[in-house]
Design a protein around this motif. Structure first.
Motif, PDB file in Angstrom:
ATOM      1  N   HIS A  77       0.801  -1.224   0.000  1.00 40.71           N
ATOM      2  CA  HIS A  77       0.000   0.000   0.000  1.00 40.71           C
ATOM      3  C   HIS A  77       0.831   1.270   0.000  1.00 40.71           C
ATOM      4  O   HIS A  77       0.272   2.359  -0.045  1.00 40.71           O
ATOM      5  CB  HIS A  77      -0.961   0.001   1.195  1.00 40.71           C
ATOM      6  CG  HIS A  77      -2.073  -0.979   1.046  1.00 40.71           C
ATOM      7  ND1 HIS A  77      -3.189  -0.740   0.274  1.00 40.71           N
ATOM      8  CD2 HIS A  77      -2.237  -2.228   1.573  1.00 40.71           C
ATOM      9  CE1 HIS A  77      -4.004  -1.784   0.331  1.00 40.71           C
ATOM     10  NE2 HIS A  77      -3.447  -2.707   1.107  1.00 40.71           N
ATOM     11  N   SER A  83      -0.181   5.149  -2.123  1.00 39.81           N
ATOM     12  CA  SER A  83      -0.156   4.000  -3.019  1.00 39.81           C
ATOM     13  C   SER A  83       0.627   4.310  -4.287  1.00 39.81           C
ATOM     14  O   SER A  83       0.529   5.404  -4.840  1.00 39.81           O
ATOM     15  CB  SER A  83      -1.577   3.596  -3.400  1.00 39.81           C
ATOM     16  OG  SER A  83      -1.542   2.536  -4.336  1.00 39.81           O
ATOM     17  N   PRO A  88      -4.875  -0.293  -3.371  1.00 36.76           N
ATOM     18  CA  PRO A  88      -5.634   0.942  -3.137  1.00 36.76           C
ATOM     19  C   PRO A  88      -4.914   1.911  -2.201  1.00 36.76           C
ATOM     20  O   PRO A  88      -4.179   1.513  -1.309  1.00 36.76           O
ATOM     21  CB  PRO A  88      -6.929   0.449  -2.482  1.00 36.76           C
ATOM     22  CG  PRO A  88      -7.041  -0.976  -2.865  1.00 36.76           C
ATOM     23  CD  PRO A  88      -5.641  -1.485  -3.004  1.00 36.76           C
ATOM     24  N   ASP A  89      -5.165   3.197  -2.425  1.00 41.19           N
ATOM     25  CA  ASP A  89      -4.657   4.251  -1.555  1.00 41.19           C
ATOM     26  C   ASP A  89      -5.581   4.311  -0.344  1.00 41.19           C
ATOM     27  O   ASP A  89      -6.712   4.775  -0.430  1.00 41.19           O
ATOM     28  CB  ASP A  89      -4.658   5.591  -2.300  1.00 41.19           C
ATOM     29  CG  ASP A  89      -3.940   6.682  -1.533  1.00 41.19           C
ATOM     30  OD1 ASP A  89      -4.081   6.742  -0.286  1.00 41.19           O
ATOM     31  OD2 ASP A  89      -3.239   7.486  -2.172  1.00 41.19           O
ATOM     32  N   GLU A  92      -7.752   7.285   1.119  1.00 37.58           N
ATOM     33  CA  GLU A  92      -9.026   7.670   0.504  1.00 37.58           C
ATOM     34  C   GLU A  92     -10.230   7.046   1.206  1.00 37.58           C
ATOM     35  O   GLU A  92     -11.364   7.410   0.929  1.00 37.58           O
ATOM     36  CB  GLU A  92      -9.031   7.280  -0.980  1.00 37.58           C
ATOM     37  CG  GLU A  92      -7.947   7.947  -1.802  1.00 37.58           C
ATOM     38  CD  GLU A  92      -8.115   9.454  -1.906  1.00 37.58           C
ATOM     39  OE1 GLU A  92      -9.267   9.930  -1.887  1.00 37.58           O
ATOM     40  OE2 GLU A  92      -7.086  10.146  -1.991  1.00 37.58           O
ATOM     41  N   ARG A 106     -12.556  -6.147   4.457  1.00 38.72           N
ATOM     42  CA  ARG A 106     -11.318  -6.480   3.736  1.00 38.72           C
ATOM     43  C   ARG A 106     -10.297  -7.184   4.620  1.00 38.72           C
ATOM     44  O   ARG A 106      -9.657  -8.128   4.180  1.00 38.72           O
ATOM     45  CB  ARG A 106     -10.681  -5.233   3.134  1.00 38.72           C
ATOM     46  CG  ARG A 106     -11.491  -4.481   2.080  1.00 38.72           C
ATOM     47  CD  ARG A 106     -12.198  -5.385   1.099  1.00 38.72           C
ATOM     48  NE  ARG A 106     -12.867  -4.712   0.017  1.00 38.72           N
ATOM     49  CZ  ARG A 106     -14.126  -4.307   0.020  1.00 38.72           C
ATOM     50  NH1 ARG A 106     -14.864  -4.432   1.097  1.00 38.72           N
ATOM     51  NH2 ARG A 106     -14.673  -3.772  -1.047  1.00 38.72           N
TER      52      ARG A 106
END
Length: 139
Positions: A77, A83, A88-89, A92, A106
């Motif tokens: 990450h 990222s 994914p960043d 956000e 997740r």
């Protein structure tokens, strides 16, 4: 350099780049996280981030999360959750109950190439990581 040599060099460099990106998601042994100073949460997952301000040890949770993130998450990450496009960043992700629900989904069930991190890290460690990421500003 002739055209054929240039083409072969470009293909070789491209192959090395792809191989390097693939290795970036290689097997990673999760590192233990010392959460003894944080409030124990038990076995049942809580629905919202319990270490979010105004939690009295919020800053400590950020520090624990920063260390845990660096050891367990940064490889995919990105450093400080910036990222590089592979994963994914995380900055956000909303700092709301909806974002918390997405996060739990997740880390408990895994996602794509990310393993089920709850199989390796306690919910205290994972919520500390979330707290750290929430402390970062997006640009």
């Amino acid at each position: 350099m002739n055209h054929r040599t240039t083409l072969m060099l470009a293909m070789g460099l491209g192959g090395a780049l792809v191989a390097g990106m693939a290795l970036g998601h290689g097997n990673v042994t999760p590192q233990k996280v010392d959460t003894r100073a944080l409030e124990p949460l038990g076995e049942e997952w809580v629905e919202e981030n319990p270490y979010r301000a105004p939690y009295d040890k919020h800053e400590l949770a950020v520090e624990v999360g920063k260390s845990a993130y660096s050891e367990n998450c940064a490889r995919c990450h990105g450093l400080e959750a910036v990222s590089g496009g592979i994963a994914p960043d995380l900055r956000e992700l909303e700092s709301t109950p909806y974002g918390d629900e997405w996060f739990v989904e997740r880390v408990v069930n895994g996602a794509g190439q990310m393993p089920k991190m709850a199989d390796y890290l306690s919910q205290e460690a994972l919520w500390a990581i979330r707290t750290y990421v929430e402390s970062l500003e997006t640009e």
